[in-house]
Design a protein around this motif. Structure first.
Motif, PDB file in Angstrom:
ATOM      1  N   ARG A 128       0.850  -1.181   0.000  1.00 52.72           N
ATOM      2  CA  ARG A 128       0.000   0.000   0.000  1.00 52.72           C
ATOM      3  C   ARG A 128       0.896   1.244   0.000  1.00 52.72           C
ATOM      4  NH1 ARG A 128      -5.299  -0.866   2.400  1.00 52.72           N
ATOM      5  NH2 ARG A 128      -6.017  -2.866   1.575  1.00 52.72           N
ATOM      6  N   PRO A 129       0.428   2.360  -0.561  1.00 56.19           N
ATOM      7  CA  PRO A 129       1.234   3.591  -0.560  1.00 56.19           C
ATOM      8  C   PRO A 129       1.700   4.010   0.828  1.00 56.19           C
ATOM      9  CG  PRO A 129      -0.599   3.832  -2.065  1.00 56.19           C
ATOM     10  CD  PRO A 129      -0.803   2.520  -1.356  1.00 56.19           C
ATOM     11  N   THR A 130       0.884   3.750   1.850  1.00 52.42           N
ATOM     12  CA  THR A 130       1.256   4.134   3.213  1.00 52.42           C
ATOM     13  C   THR A 130       2.436   3.325   3.744  1.00 52.42           C
ATOM     14  OG1 THR A 130      -0.466   2.640   4.017  1.00 52.42           O
ATOM     15  CG2 THR A 130      -1.022   4.985   3.851  1.00 52.42           C
ATOM     16  N   GLN A 131       2.749   2.218   3.099  1.00 57.88           N
ATOM     17  CA  GLN A 131       3.887   1.393   3.517  1.00 57.88           C
ATOM     18  C   GLN A 131       5.174   1.808   2.816  1.00 57.88           C
ATOM     19  OE1 GLN A 131       1.720  -2.285   2.347  1.00 57.88           O
ATOM     20  NE2 GLN A 131       2.106  -3.000   4.436  1.00 57.88           N
ATOM     21  N   LEU A 132       5.095   2.800   1.933  1.00 54.90           N
ATOM     22  CA  LEU A 132       6.245   3.197   1.126  1.00 54.90           C
ATOM     23  C   LEU A 132       6.793   4.549   1.584  1.00 54.90           C
ATOM     24  CD1 LEU A 132       4.783   2.331  -2.408  1.00 54.90           C
ATOM     25  CD2 LEU A 132       6.200   0.869  -0.936  1.00 54.90           C
ATOM     26  N   SER A 133       8.055   4.771   1.319  1.00 55.15           N
ATOM     27  CA  SER A 133       8.661   6.078   1.591  1.00 55.15           C
ATOM     28  C   SER A 133       8.225   7.065   0.510  1.00 55.15           C
ATOM     29  CB  SER A 133      10.185   5.950   1.591  1.00 55.15           C
ATOM     30  OG  SER A 133      10.647   5.673   0.272  1.00 55.15           O
ATOM     31  N   GLY A 134       8.544   8.339   0.719  1.00 56.42           N
ATOM     32  CA  GLY A 134       8.184   9.352  -0.261  1.00 56.42           C
ATOM     33  C   GLY A 134       8.815   9.093  -1.619  1.00 56.42           C
ATOM     34  N   GLY A 135      10.089   8.711  -1.615  1.00 54.37           N
ATOM     35  CA  GLY A 135      10.766   8.419  -2.877  1.00 54.37           C
ATOM     36  C   GLY A 135      10.166   7.214  -3.579  1.00 54.37           C
ATOM     37  N   GLU A 136       9.785   6.194  -2.807  1.00 51.32           N
ATOM     38  CA  GLU A 136       9.169   5.008  -3.394  1.00 51.32           C
ATOM     39  C   GLU A 136       7.805   5.340  -3.978  1.00 51.32           C
ATOM     40  OE1 GLU A 136      11.212   1.527  -0.605  1.00 51.32           O
ATOM     41  OE2 GLU A 136       9.375   2.550   0.075  1.00 51.32           O
ATOM     42  N   ARG A 137       7.041   6.170  -3.289  1.00 48.26           N
ATOM     43  CA  ARG A 137       5.729   6.569  -3.813  1.00 48.26           C
ATOM     44  C   ARG A 137       5.874   7.367  -5.106  1.00 48.26           C
ATOM     45  NH1 ARG A 137       2.973   8.928   1.567  1.00 48.26           N
ATOM     46  NH2 ARG A 137       5.102   8.726   2.334  1.00 48.26           N
ATOM     47  N   GLN A 138       6.907   8.197  -5.178  1.00 46.89           N
ATOM     48  CA  GLN A 138       7.102   8.958  -6.400  1.00 46.89           C
ATOM     49  C   GLN A 138       7.500   8.044  -7.559  1.00 46.89           C
ATOM     50  OE1 GLN A 138       5.873  11.361  -7.984  1.00 46.89           O
ATOM     51  NE2 GLN A 138       6.655  12.989  -6.651  1.00 46.89           N
ATOM     52  N   ARG A 139       8.260   7.007  -7.258  1.00 47.08           N
ATOM     53  CA  ARG A 139       8.593   6.028  -8.307  1.00 47.08           C
ATOM     54  C   ARG A 139       7.340   5.309  -8.796  1.00 47.08           C
ATOM     55  NH1 ARG A 139      14.314   3.270  -7.909  1.00 47.08           N
ATOM     56  NH2 ARG A 139      15.535   4.877  -6.876  1.00 47.08           N
ATOM     57  N   VAL A 140       6.433   4.989  -7.864  1.00 51.28           N
ATOM     58  CA  VAL A 140       5.168   4.362  -8.250  1.00 51.28           C
ATOM     59  C   VAL A 140       4.361   5.309  -9.135  1.00 51.28           C
ATOM     60  CG1 VAL A 140       2.947   3.505  -7.400  1.00 51.28           C
ATOM     61  CG2 VAL A 140       5.064   2.820  -6.259  1.00 51.28           C
ATOM     62  N   ALA A 141       4.374   6.600  -8.800  1.00 48.48           N
ATOM     63  CA  ALA A 141       3.654   7.584  -9.617  1.00 48.48           C
ATOM     64  C   ALA A 141       4.233   7.640 -11.031  1.00 48.48           C
ATOM     65  CB  ALA A 141       3.720   8.957  -8.955  1.00 48.48           C
ATOM     66  N   ILE A 142       5.556   7.535 -11.145  1.00 46.57           N
ATOM     67  CA  ILE A 142       6.187   7.493 -12.465  1.00 46.57           C
ATOM     68  C   ILE A 142       5.752   6.229 -13.200  1.00 46.57           C
ATOM     69  CG2 ILE A 142       8.376   7.325 -13.704  1.00 46.57           C
ATOM     70  CD1 ILE A 142       9.627   8.994 -11.434  1.00 46.57           C
ATOM     71  N   ALA A 143       5.758   5.095 -12.496  1.00 51.71           N
ATOM     72  CA  ALA A 143       5.341   3.833 -13.116  1.00 51.71           C
ATOM     73  C   ALA A 143       3.902   3.920 -13.604  1.00 51.71           C
ATOM     74  CB  ALA A 143       5.497   2.684 -12.123  1.00 51.71           C
ATOM     75  N   ARG A 144       3.048   4.554 -12.824  1.00 53.84           N
ATOM     76  CA  ARG A 144       1.652   4.701 -13.238  1.00 53.84           C
ATOM     77  C   ARG A 144       1.545   5.502 -14.533  1.00 53.84           C
ATOM     78  NH1 ARG A 144      -2.196   7.661  -9.129  1.00 53.84           N
ATOM     79  NH2 ARG A 144      -0.718   9.299  -9.658  1.00 53.84           N
ATOM     80  N   ALA A 145       2.358   6.550 -14.657  1.00 51.60           N
ATOM     81  CA  ALA A 145       2.351   7.333 -15.896  1.00 51.60           C
ATOM     82  C   ALA A 145       2.836   6.494 -17.074  1.00 51.60           C
ATOM     83  CB  ALA A 145       3.219   8.578 -15.731  1.00 51.60           C
ATOM     84  N   LEU A 146       3.755   5.564 -16.815  1.00 49.72           N
ATOM     85  CA  LEU A 146       4.292   4.713 -17.883  1.00 49.72           C
ATOM     86  C   LEU A 146       3.279   3.687 -18.372  1.00 49.72           C
ATOM     87  CD1 LEU A 146       7.909   4.002 -16.547  1.00 49.72           C
ATOM     88  CD2 LEU A 146       7.206   5.667 -18.289  1.00 49.72           C
TER      89      LEU A 146
END
Length: 273
Positions: free
Chosen positions: A164-182
């Motif tokens: 879940r996003p709450t289990q991730l650090s800020g940098g990890e969440r931003q990487r997920v956001a990049i992956a979502r855009a991809l």
């Protein structure tokens, strides 16, 4: 000439040339001409001309309210200019005050990433990535999962696919956001202050992901940031906004090493500290 000392990296500045030219479908991915935008009688974009080439990283800098984010939002279709023209991938998508019939097709090539991640906290990473493709594009669950695994692998987050996003650090969440855009397989990523809430080492890792996407996948990146080190190392073009206008449009070397624009020098001196 005035030399800007970036400490530890030095780099570029020049004066932009504003001329109307036809869209070059071979190299030019984004072209804007004469963009104007006002909010509450305050002029934010003043007759802005802007080009991006395929596979380039363009770093956009400037003070808050200078027009940087408004330009990105106009290209992404999140705000309509009051006047001007925007072309994406050889198709005119905005003209005058109207989106053209080519908008939907061309905009599918554009992904936007924000500072605040905008991830659903009650969903795991996989569901965050697959929701939009399945709902808006009708992509099958199996294909969406394959795309998610591939996108997460590109940003080094595949092992967190069920987190879940709450289990991730800020940098990890931003990487997920990049992956979502991809997930939509874009040709262009628009990134609005995506590292401003991150510690410098974490921000550097996120920016390195963007650089790899450019080098390995040929994705163009337009990045609003205050990270001058990234601009000096990774940018193909540096654009400096001042009072709603592009005051400098150059390579980083020209912009930072041979700068005769006093507003840019002032801005760079301020953000170094």
């Amino acid at each position: 000439m005035t030399h800007i000392n970036l400490e530890p990296q030095g780099e570029t500045v020049a004066v932009p040339v504003h001329s109307r030219i036809p869209v070059d479908t071979g190299q030019v991915l984004v072209q804007a001409r004469g963009l104007q935008k006002s909010f509450y009688h305050r002029s934010i974009l003043k007759n802005v001309d802007f080009d991006m080439h395929r596979g380039d990283i363009t770093v956009i800098i400037g003070k808050s309210g200078s027009g940087k984010s408004t330009l990105l939002r106009a290209i992404a279709g999140l705000t309509d200019p009051d006047a001007g023209e925007i072309s994406i991938d050889g198709k005119t998508v905005f003209e005058g005050t109207t989106r053209t019939k080519d908008w939907a097709e061309a905009s599918a090539n554009v992904g936007m990433i924000f500072q605040t991640y905008t991830l659903w906290p009650h969903m795991n990473v996989l569901d965050n990535l697959t929701l939009a493709p399945r709902k808006t594009r009708g992509i099958a669950a199996s294909e969406a999962k394959d795309r998610a695994e591939s996108a997460l692998d590109e940003v080094g987050m595949k092992q967190h696919i069920l987190s879940r996003p709450t289990q991730l650090s800020g940098g990890e969440r931003q990487r997920v956001a990049i992956a979502r855009a991809l997930m939509m397989k874009p040709k262009l990523l628009l990134c609005d202050e995506i590292t401003s809430a991150l510690d410098p080492p974490v921000a550097a890792e996120v920016l390195d992901v963007l650089r790899r996407l450019k080098e390995e996948d040929g994705i163009a990146v337009a990045l609003v940031t205050h990270d001058m080190a990234f601009a000096s190392k990774a940018a193909d073009r540096l654009v400096f906004f001042h009072n709603g206008e592009i005051a400098v449009n150059a390579t980083p070397e020209e912009a930072f090493d041979n700068c005769d624009n006093p507003d840019l020098k002032k801005f760079v001196d301020a953000v170094r500290f």
